[in-house]
Motif scaffolding. Structure first.
Motif, PDB file in Angstrom:
ATOM      1  N   GLN A  29      40.961  50.215  31.453  1.00 38.93           N
ATOM      2  CA  GLN A  29      40.830  49.124  32.373  1.00 38.93           C
ATOM      3  C   GLN A  29      39.379  48.722  32.249  1.00 38.93           C
ATOM      4  OE1 GLN A  29      42.844  47.194  33.021  1.00 38.93           O
ATOM      5  NE2 GLN A  29      42.858  46.175  35.120  1.00 38.93           N
ATOM      6  N   SER A  33      37.147  45.197  30.746  1.00 39.42           N
ATOM      7  CA  SER A  33      36.407  44.841  31.810  1.00 39.42           C
ATOM      8  C   SER A  33      34.984  44.574  31.159  1.00 39.42           C
ATOM      9  CB  SER A  33      36.366  45.408  33.062  1.00 39.42           C
ATOM     10  OG  SER A  33      37.365  45.467  33.682  1.00 39.42           O
ATOM     11  N   ARG A  36      34.836  42.286  28.114  1.00 39.02           N
ATOM     12  CA  ARG A  36      34.900  40.859  28.760  1.00 39.02           C
ATOM     13  C   ARG A  36      33.512  40.150  29.079  1.00 39.02           C
ATOM     14  NH1 ARG A  36      35.232  37.446  33.379  1.00 39.02           N
ATOM     15  NH2 ARG A  36      36.675  35.768  33.187  1.00 39.02           N
ATOM     16  N   TRP A  50      41.229  42.128  26.365  1.00 36.33           N
ATOM     17  CA  TRP A  50      41.488  41.348  27.518  1.00 36.33           C
ATOM     18  C   TRP A  50      43.032  41.126  27.776  1.00 36.33           C
ATOM     19  CZ3 TRP A  50      39.191  41.310  31.687  1.00 36.33           C
ATOM     20  CH2 TRP A  50      39.545  40.551  32.737  1.00 36.33           C
ATOM     21  N   HIS A  53      44.242  43.725  30.273  1.00 35.79           N
ATOM     22  CA  HIS A  53      43.800  43.858  31.417  1.00 35.79           C
ATOM     23  C   HIS A  53      44.682  43.454  32.794  1.00 35.79           C
ATOM     24  CE1 HIS A  53      40.322  44.129  34.393  1.00 35.79           C
ATOM     25  NE2 HIS A  53      40.832  43.240  35.078  1.00 35.79           N
ATOM     26  N   ARG A 108      43.314  40.443  43.192  1.00 33.40           N
ATOM     27  CA  ARG A 108      43.725  39.577  42.013  1.00 33.40           C
ATOM     28  C   ARG A 108      45.061  39.238  41.989  1.00 33.40           C
ATOM     29  NH1 ARG A 108      43.615  36.042  39.626  1.00 33.40           N
ATOM     30  NH2 ARG A 108      42.623  35.199  37.981  1.00 33.40           N
ATOM     31  N   ALA A 141      39.861  35.715  43.931  1.00 32.92           N
ATOM     32  CA  ALA A 141      39.500  36.442  42.579  1.00 32.92           C
ATOM     33  C   ALA A 141      37.798  36.912  42.478  1.00 32.92           C
ATOM     34  CB  ALA A 141      39.835  35.331  41.487  1.00 32.92           C
ATOM     35  N   HIS A 144      37.315  40.342  43.412  1.00 30.17           N
ATOM     36  CA  HIS A 144      37.908  41.263  42.526  1.00 30.17           C
ATOM     37  C   HIS A 144      37.218  41.936  41.467  1.00 30.17           C
ATOM     38  CE1 HIS A 144      40.923  42.671  39.892  1.00 30.17           C
ATOM     39  NE2 HIS A 144      40.488  42.201  38.914  1.00 30.17           N
ATOM     40  N   TRP A 149      33.590  46.493  39.783  1.00 28.76           N
ATOM     41  CA  TRP A 149      32.465  47.372  39.131  1.00 28.76           C
ATOM     42  C   TRP A 149      32.082  48.344  40.204  1.00 28.76           C
ATOM     43  CZ3 TRP A 149      32.301  47.025  34.640  1.00 28.76           C
ATOM     44  CH2 TRP A 149      32.498  45.957  33.734  1.00 28.76           C
TER      45      TRP A 149
HETATM   46  C1  HEM Z   1      42.574  48.516  39.681  1.00 25.94           C
HETATM   47  C2  HEM Z   1      42.804  47.605  38.782  1.00 25.94           C
HETATM   48  C3  HEM Z   1      41.620  46.465  38.433  1.00 25.94           C
HETATM   49  C4  HEM Z   1      40.330  46.891  38.040  1.00 25.94           C
HETATM   50  C5  HEM Z   1      39.629  48.292  37.970  1.00 25.94           C
HETATM   51  C6  HEM Z   1      39.881  45.606  37.542  1.00 25.94           C
HETATM   52  C7  HEM Z   1      38.530  45.211  37.277  1.00 25.94           C
HETATM   53  C8  HEM Z   1      38.246  43.942  36.907  1.00 25.94           C
HETATM   54  C9  HEM Z   1      36.793  43.848  36.558  1.00 25.94           C
HETATM   55  C10 HEM Z   1      35.474  45.000  36.861  1.00 25.94           C
HETATM   56  C11 HEM Z   1      36.596  42.581  36.302  1.00 25.94           C
HETATM   57  C12 HEM Z   1      35.015  41.848  35.923  1.00 25.94           C
HETATM   58  C13 HEM Z   1      34.958  41.605  34.818  1.00 25.94           C
HETATM   59  C14 HEM Z   1      33.793  40.690  34.179  1.00 25.94           C
HETATM   60  O1  HEM Z   1      32.646  41.057  34.845  1.00 25.94           O
HETATM   61  O2  HEM Z   1      33.752  40.157  33.481  1.00 25.94           O
HETATM   62  C15 HEM Z   1      37.845  41.914  36.433  1.00 25.94           C
HETATM   63  C16 HEM Z   1      38.259  40.785  36.059  1.00 25.94           C
HETATM   64  C17 HEM Z   1      39.330  40.302  36.210  1.00 25.94           C
HETATM   65  N1  HEM Z   1      40.440  40.634  36.444  1.00 25.94           N
HETATM   66 FE1  HEM Z   1      40.730  42.749  36.900  1.00 25.94          FE
HETATM   67  N2  HEM Z   1      40.910  44.520  37.515  1.00 25.94           N
HETATM   68  C18 HEM Z   1      42.108  45.225  37.940  1.00 25.94           C
HETATM   69  C19 HEM Z   1      43.341  44.919  38.069  1.00 25.94           C
HETATM   70  C20 HEM Z   1      43.452  43.501  37.808  1.00 25.94           C
HETATM   71  C21 HEM Z   1      44.994  42.714  37.936  1.00 25.94           C
HETATM   72  C22 HEM Z   1      46.280  43.351  38.408  1.00 25.94           C
HETATM   73  C23 HEM Z   1      44.926  41.360  37.520  1.00 25.94           C
HETATM   74  C24 HEM Z   1      45.799  40.387  37.467  1.00 25.94           C
HETATM   75  C25 HEM Z   1      46.983  40.377  38.103  1.00 25.94           C
HETATM   76  C26 HEM Z   1      43.567  41.139  37.204  1.00 25.94           C
HETATM   77  C27 HEM Z   1      43.062  39.929  36.590  1.00 25.94           C
HETATM   78  C28 HEM Z   1      41.573  39.905  36.266  1.00 25.94           C
HETATM   79  C29 HEM Z   1      41.021  38.579  35.863  1.00 25.94           C
HETATM   80  C30 HEM Z   1      41.914  37.354  35.777  1.00 25.94           C
HETATM   81  C31 HEM Z   1      39.568  38.554  35.898  1.00 25.94           C
HETATM   82  C32 HEM Z   1      38.571  37.727  35.236  1.00 25.94           C
HETATM   83  C33 HEM Z   1      37.886  37.222  36.515  1.00 25.94           C
HETATM   84  C34 HEM Z   1      39.033  36.314  37.532  1.00 25.94           C
HETATM   85  O3  HEM Z   1      39.437  35.414  37.216  1.00 25.94           O
HETATM   86  O4  HEM Z   1      39.121  36.924  38.594  1.00 25.94           O
HETATM   87  N3  HEM Z   1      42.677  42.465  37.213  1.00 25.94           N
HETATM   88  N4  HEM Z   1      38.739  42.989  36.892  1.00 25.94           N
END
Ligand code: HEM
Ligand code: HEM
Length: 179
Positions: A29, A33, A36, A50, A53, A108, A141, A144, A149
């Motif tokens: 994961q 991240s 991205r 991605w 993710h 998220r 979001a 999130h 981080w």
């Molecule tokens: C424990 C689970 C998760 C972790 C540790 C995590 C971590 C992250 C991190 C660190 C970023 C920032 C990336 C950047 O800086 O470019 C990010 C962005 C994002 N994550 Fe996650 N994520 C998790 C679960 C999810 C889930 C379940 C979804 C969708 C349902 C998701 C969808 C996204 C999306 C679409 C982004 C891009 C920014 C936004 O539109 O919010 N993530 N995630």
């Protein structure tokens, strides 16, 4: 016969499988991240990673609920934390990791539920696409990524304590009860 439940000396096979299986998924994961964050939008490596993710993140969300329940069932027979400052820090640190493991994907998923794009997991529609976006849900979001981080930093500290402090400096067998 492997023990089903945790004991004060050692985590059970179920607890160890959850810990290491989820550790592997978390590593993946954070790779998705980091690529991205670091690579330009059209980069094929970024796109490749991605795509995993949201599915991995949703799987982690389901697994942490199971792990939390299993942890509660075993709460009174698990290996204890030390009573000193390091022991108290470990308890607070583990609690913070648990809290963020729940909060980060939940935020998220709330955003996805309020969006105009809808959301599917493993080909099953979870949230249908909305006609209009719900602003307060979409705003989740933003938190999130930031909190994601912070979770990553806590995990780095956790690994440093488990391997550096317990295994190499104190040599107190803490690592062995999870391996
Ligand atoms: C424990 C689970 C998760 C972790 C540790 C995590 C971590 C992250 C991190 C660190 C970023 C920032 C990336 C950047 O800086 O470019 C990010 C962005 C994002 N994550 Fe996650 N994520 C998790 C679960 C999810 C889930 C379940 C979804 C969708 C349902 C998701 C969808 C996204 C999306 C679409 C982004 C891009 C920014 C936004 O539109 O919010 N993530 N995630
Ligand atoms: C190389 C990676 C890792 C190592 C060496 C490691 C090591 C350990 C050890 C030795 C314990 C037992 C500590 C004790 O009994 O007091 C433990 C527990 C724990 N670890 Fe890790 N860990 C790693 C990765 C992770 C990751 C990626 C996460 C979560 C994102 C995590 C979350 C936890 C939590 C919440 C506990 C408390 C016990 C439980 O309920 O499972 N660990 N870890």
């Amino acid at each position: 016969m492997p023990r089903f439940f945790d004991t004060p000396e050692r985590y059970s096979l179920i607890s160890r499988s959850l810990h290491w299986g989820m550790a592997l998924l978390f590593a993946m994961q954070f790779v998705t991240s980091a690529t991205r964050w670091a690579l330009p939008r059209e980069d094929p490596i970024r796109e490749f990673f991605w795509a995993y993710h949201a599915p991995i993140g949703t799987t982690l969300f389901l697994l942490v609920l199971l792990r939390g329940l299993w942890g509660l069932i075993n709460m009174h027979r698990r290996p204890a934390h030390g009573s000193g400052l390091i022991g108290r820090m470990a308890r607070v640190g583990h609690l913070a990791i648990y809290a963020l493991m729940v909060i980060v994907p939940t935020l998220r998923l709330i955003a996805a539920a309020g969006s105009t794009r809808g959301f599917s997991y493993l080909g099953v529609e979870i949230f249908a696409a909305r006609e209009t976006e719900i602003a307060w849900m979409d705003a989740m979001a933003e938190w999130h990524g930031e909190l994601g981080w912070i979770l990553g930093l806590l995990v780095l500290g956790h690994i440093a304590m488990a391997v550096g402090w317990h295994h190499f400096i104190k040599r107190d067998g803490t690592l062995q009860r999870m391996t």
